[in-house]
Design a protein around this motif. Sequence first.
Motif, PDB file in Angstrom:
ATOM      1  N   ASP A 282       0.828  -1.198   0.000  1.00  0.00           N
ATOM      2  CA  ASP A 282       0.000   0.000   0.000  1.00  0.00           C
ATOM      3  C   ASP A 282       0.866   1.254   0.000  1.00  0.00           C
ATOM      4  O   ASP A 282       0.588   2.212  -0.737  1.00  0.00           O
ATOM      5  CB  ASP A 282      -0.918  -0.012   1.215  1.00  0.00           C
ATOM      6  CG  ASP A 282      -1.871   1.173   1.250  1.00  0.00           C
ATOM      7  OD1 ASP A 282      -2.817   1.186   0.448  1.00  0.00           O
ATOM      8  OD2 ASP A 282      -1.654   2.094   2.062  1.00  0.00           O
ATOM      9  N   ILE A 283       1.923   1.265   0.793  1.00  0.00           N
ATOM     10  CA  ILE A 283       2.822   2.420   0.832  1.00  0.00           C
ATOM     11  C   ILE A 283       3.624   2.523  -0.460  1.00  0.00           C
ATOM     12  O   ILE A 283       3.854   3.635  -0.974  1.00  0.00           O
ATOM     13  CB  ILE A 283       3.750   2.321   2.058  1.00  0.00           C
ATOM     14  CG1 ILE A 283       2.940   2.385   3.359  1.00  0.00           C
ATOM     15  CG2 ILE A 283       4.784   3.443   2.047  1.00  0.00           C
ATOM     16  CD1 ILE A 283       3.783   2.202   4.608  1.00  0.00           C
ATOM     17  N   GLN A 284       4.046   1.398  -1.006  1.00  0.00           N
ATOM     18  CA  GLN A 284       4.837   1.421  -2.233  1.00  0.00           C
ATOM     19  C   GLN A 284       4.039   1.939  -3.422  1.00  0.00           C
ATOM     20  O   GLN A 284       4.619   2.431  -4.391  1.00  0.00           O
ATOM     21  CB  GLN A 284       5.364   0.017  -2.539  1.00  0.00           C
ATOM     22  CG  GLN A 284       6.529  -0.404  -1.659  1.00  0.00           C
ATOM     23  CD  GLN A 284       7.030  -1.796  -1.995  1.00  0.00           C
ATOM     24  OE1 GLN A 284       6.260  -2.742  -2.110  1.00  0.00           O
ATOM     25  NE2 GLN A 284       8.333  -1.931  -2.163  1.00  0.00           N
ATOM     26  N   SER A 285       2.721   1.839  -3.363  1.00  0.00           N
ATOM     27  CA  SER A 285       1.891   2.306  -4.479  1.00  0.00           C
ATOM     28  C   SER A 285       1.691   3.819  -4.472  1.00  0.00           C
ATOM     29  O   SER A 285       1.142   4.368  -5.435  1.00  0.00           O
ATOM     30  CB  SER A 285       0.520   1.620  -4.430  1.00  0.00           C
ATOM     31  OG  SER A 285      -0.216   2.025  -3.292  1.00  0.00           O
ATOM     32  N   LEU A 286       2.109   4.491  -3.415  1.00  0.00           N
ATOM     33  CA  LEU A 286       1.853   5.932  -3.305  1.00  0.00           C
ATOM     34  C   LEU A 286       2.494   6.742  -4.430  1.00  0.00           C
ATOM     35  O   LEU A 286       1.840   7.633  -4.984  1.00  0.00           O
ATOM     36  CB  LEU A 286       2.317   6.441  -1.940  1.00  0.00           C
ATOM     37  CG  LEU A 286       1.550   5.896  -0.730  1.00  0.00           C
ATOM     38  CD1 LEU A 286       2.086   6.504   0.558  1.00  0.00           C
ATOM     39  CD2 LEU A 286       0.059   6.164  -0.851  1.00  0.00           C
ATOM     40  N   PRO A 287       3.768   6.517  -4.796  1.00  0.00           N
ATOM     41  CA  PRO A 287       4.321   7.305  -5.905  1.00  0.00           C
ATOM     42  C   PRO A 287       3.565   7.122  -7.210  1.00  0.00           C
ATOM     43  O   PRO A 287       3.416   8.064  -7.993  1.00  0.00           O
ATOM     44  CB  PRO A 287       5.765   6.779  -6.005  1.00  0.00           C
ATOM     45  CG  PRO A 287       6.077   6.252  -4.651  1.00  0.00           C
ATOM     46  CD  PRO A 287       4.794   5.677  -4.145  1.00  0.00           C
ATOM     47  N   ARG A 288       3.068   5.904  -7.450  1.00  0.00           N
ATOM     48  CA  ARG A 288       2.336   5.651  -8.690  1.00  0.00           C
ATOM     49  C   ARG A 288       1.002   6.396  -8.709  1.00  0.00           C
ATOM     50  O   ARG A 288       0.539   6.842  -9.763  1.00  0.00           O
ATOM     51  CB  ARG A 288       2.104   4.150  -8.856  1.00  0.00           C
ATOM     52  CG  ARG A 288       1.323   3.762 -10.116  1.00  0.00           C
ATOM     53  CD  ARG A 288       1.215   2.270 -10.258  1.00  0.00           C
ATOM     54  NE  ARG A 288       2.520   1.673 -10.423  1.00  0.00           N
ATOM     55  CZ  ARG A 288       3.138   1.548 -11.594  1.00  0.00           C
ATOM     56  NH1 ARG A 288       2.560   1.997 -12.696  1.00  0.00           N
ATOM     57  NH2 ARG A 288       4.329   0.995 -11.674  1.00  0.00           N
ATOM     58  N   ASN A 289       0.371   6.540  -7.551  1.00  0.00           N
ATOM     59  CA  ASN A 289      -0.944   7.174  -7.487  1.00  0.00           C
ATOM     60  C   ASN A 289      -0.884   8.621  -7.028  1.00  0.00           C
ATOM     61  O   ASN A 289      -1.927   9.216  -6.751  1.00  0.00           O
ATOM     62  CB  ASN A 289      -1.846   6.385  -6.534  1.00  0.00           C
ATOM     63  CG  ASN A 289      -2.039   4.948  -6.973  1.00  0.00           C
ATOM     64  OD1 ASN A 289      -2.111   4.667  -8.169  1.00  0.00           O
ATOM     65  ND2 ASN A 289      -2.126   4.034  -6.017  1.00  0.00           N
ATOM     66  N   ALA A 290       0.319   9.192  -6.923  1.00  0.00           N
ATOM     67  CA  ALA A 290       0.447  10.553  -6.392  1.00  0.00           C
ATOM     68  C   ALA A 290      -0.250  11.579  -7.276  1.00  0.00           C
ATOM     69  O   ALA A 290      -0.984  12.448  -6.783  1.00  0.00           O
ATOM     70  CB  ALA A 290       1.924  10.913  -6.229  1.00  0.00           C
ATOM     71  N   ALA A 291      -0.028  11.505  -8.583  1.00  0.00           N
ATOM     72  CA  ALA A 291      -0.653  12.474  -9.495  1.00  0.00           C
ATOM     73  C   ALA A 291      -2.169  12.344  -9.468  1.00  0.00           C
ATOM     74  O   ALA A 291      -2.893  13.349  -9.496  1.00  0.00           O
ATOM     75  CB  ALA A 291      -0.119  12.273 -10.912  1.00  0.00           C
ATOM     76  N   LEU A 292      -2.659  11.124  -9.410  1.00  0.00           N
ATOM     77  CA  LEU A 292      -4.104  10.915  -9.364  1.00  0.00           C
ATOM     78  C   LEU A 292      -4.688  11.456  -8.060  1.00  0.00           C
ATOM     79  O   LEU A 292      -5.790  12.020  -8.045  1.00  0.00           O
ATOM     80  CB  LEU A 292      -4.408   9.420  -9.505  1.00  0.00           C
ATOM     81  CG  LEU A 292      -5.861   9.039  -9.771  1.00  0.00           C
ATOM     82  CD1 LEU A 292      -6.356   9.666 -11.055  1.00  0.00           C
ATOM     83  CD2 LEU A 292      -6.008   7.529  -9.810  1.00  0.00           C
ATOM     84  N   ARG A 293      -3.962  11.292  -6.949  1.00  0.00           N
ATOM     85  CA  ARG A 293      -4.436  11.817  -5.675  1.00  0.00           C
ATOM     86  C   ARG A 293      -4.505  13.332  -5.709  1.00  0.00           C
ATOM     87  O   ARG A 293      -5.477  13.947  -5.243  1.00  0.00           O
ATOM     88  CB  ARG A 293      -3.495  11.338  -4.553  1.00  0.00           C
ATOM     89  CG  ARG A 293      -4.041  11.532  -3.144  1.00  0.00           C
ATOM     90  CD  ARG A 293      -3.761  12.904  -2.571  1.00  0.00           C
ATOM     91  NE  ARG A 293      -2.354  13.228  -2.587  1.00  0.00           N
ATOM     92  CZ  ARG A 293      -1.874  14.444  -2.316  1.00  0.00           C
ATOM     93  NH1 ARG A 293      -2.685  15.451  -2.028  1.00  0.00           N
ATOM     94  NH2 ARG A 293      -0.574  14.678  -2.360  1.00  0.00           N
TER      95      ARG A 293
END
Length: 543
Positions: A282-293
């Motif tokens: 879950d934490i590792q996915s944060l950079p991938r979803n940062a722009a979407l967030r």
Amino acid sequence: MFSWAKQEQGGRNKEGEMYQTVTEGLQTLYTKKLLPLEENYLFHDFHSPALEPADFQSKPMVLLVGQYSTGKTTFIRYLLEEDFPGMRIGPEPTTDGFIAVMYGENEGVVPGNALVVDPKKPFRKLNAFGNSFLNRFICSQMPNQVLQSISIIDTPGILSGEKQRISRGYDFAEVLRWFGERVDRIILLFDAHKLDISDEFSEAIKAFKGQDDKIRVVLNKADQVDTQQLMRVYGALMWSLGKVINTPEVVRVYLGSFWAKPLQNTENRRLFEAESQDLFRDIQSLPRNAALRKLNDLIKRARLAKTCFPSSSHHAFGPMKERRSSSSSSISIVSPLTCFCVVDHIQTSGQTFVVFSADMLQHYDFSKFPSLKMKLIESVDKMLATKIAVLMSMIREEESKAPPAMVSGGAFEGSQDGPFGQGYGEGISAGADAEDWIVSRDKHRYDEIFYTLMPVNGKITGVNAKKEMMNSRLPNTVLGKIWKLADCDRDGMLDDEEFALAQHLIKIKLEGYELPTELPDHLVPPAHRKNPTADALYNHNED
């Protein structure tokens, strides 16, 4: 170069805008479309400070919140696998301020007053909380690989009992609200022996209202109780959270012991390993979803700014009504203008009550509020209707060309590969390092069943195999997959080794493990394996 404009327009839209990245597009849309509406209607005074360029360009941030001695600082130490400047760990309330743990080439500490004037850091608007807060806010910088992808915010231990009556000197809940609007993940930590939610903790969780999708819960120190107690602790935690987090969905809770110490109770070791890996993913996915967030937060901010603003134009629609509550602590202002804006732009029915505190309203003269400017609202509507959709496609395009790097280093390394990886030596991977065929260990039992199924020429038909395989009570879809994996020569029949393999795969599935899409080499029956020596000799004879 990315652009939402068609190529025949020369890489620009009708307004001449061109964006090379999603981050640049978000920043430009906010500055040109949303910021004028916020400034005109005092959105920054009544709701949230303006966004800075660093808010769009910063790394994903993780906010840790919990009562004292629940392991927040130890959790950061566990992820980084090294001490960070300003770290203090102890059973008493040790962390008495906010610590932003971020990447830096040189290790050191930056005090809060210097931090809020740095345009490269997303903390400039924290200056509004005063010196009492800034004196308890530092940035801990260090060259750690984990911090190259994310930043971590450590918060003061939330007090309970008599200690929570002591004033902190600043609005603790409002500071948490500010961080909650800007971080990518909010982790609430609980101790297995400290499940009570104090008044201050309850106010802190309520400060994250509207950010429910960012919240995760970690039940730390779960190894200090046995399985029976852990079930009761988990139930008590969910009951306590249900009284504070008013959502129909159940919040995700991770169980484990997040520090580099031996487990006190090892009976739940496999559970803790699986939970920690889920949290890491879950934490590792944060950079991938940062722009979407950031895009999602911009949309939420635009909708809020469009509906919640004071205006003096209520005179055009009728007199403003005022209703004081019995405690006189707040004033509910019912403005026909507010209802007009909601119905016209959000297509919702009914009156809207915009509630402001009496202390906030006493500093403003309603007659001097700016008048309604439909062009500003229409500009935001156009942004939401057309430009946001194009940014969504740009996000996918950027990910396909240059996927963001996942969080690596620290605790995120070492547990994925090798013999201590999740599931290694279990399920389908069992026997991968053994010299003998792992199925042969139980083959004598499988052979007894095989020869009762009336084999012909050493093989049984699919009809006879089906009767035995269905005794497992597995669904036909699963048994069909097992059949395809076991029928190595694809002749529609099973010999004794293939039948033993099918029984082994059924056993793996019944133990709760997943089946592979292709049969691993170590599970291929010996009689169906290729002989490299024979193949080489055959090829030589052919030549």
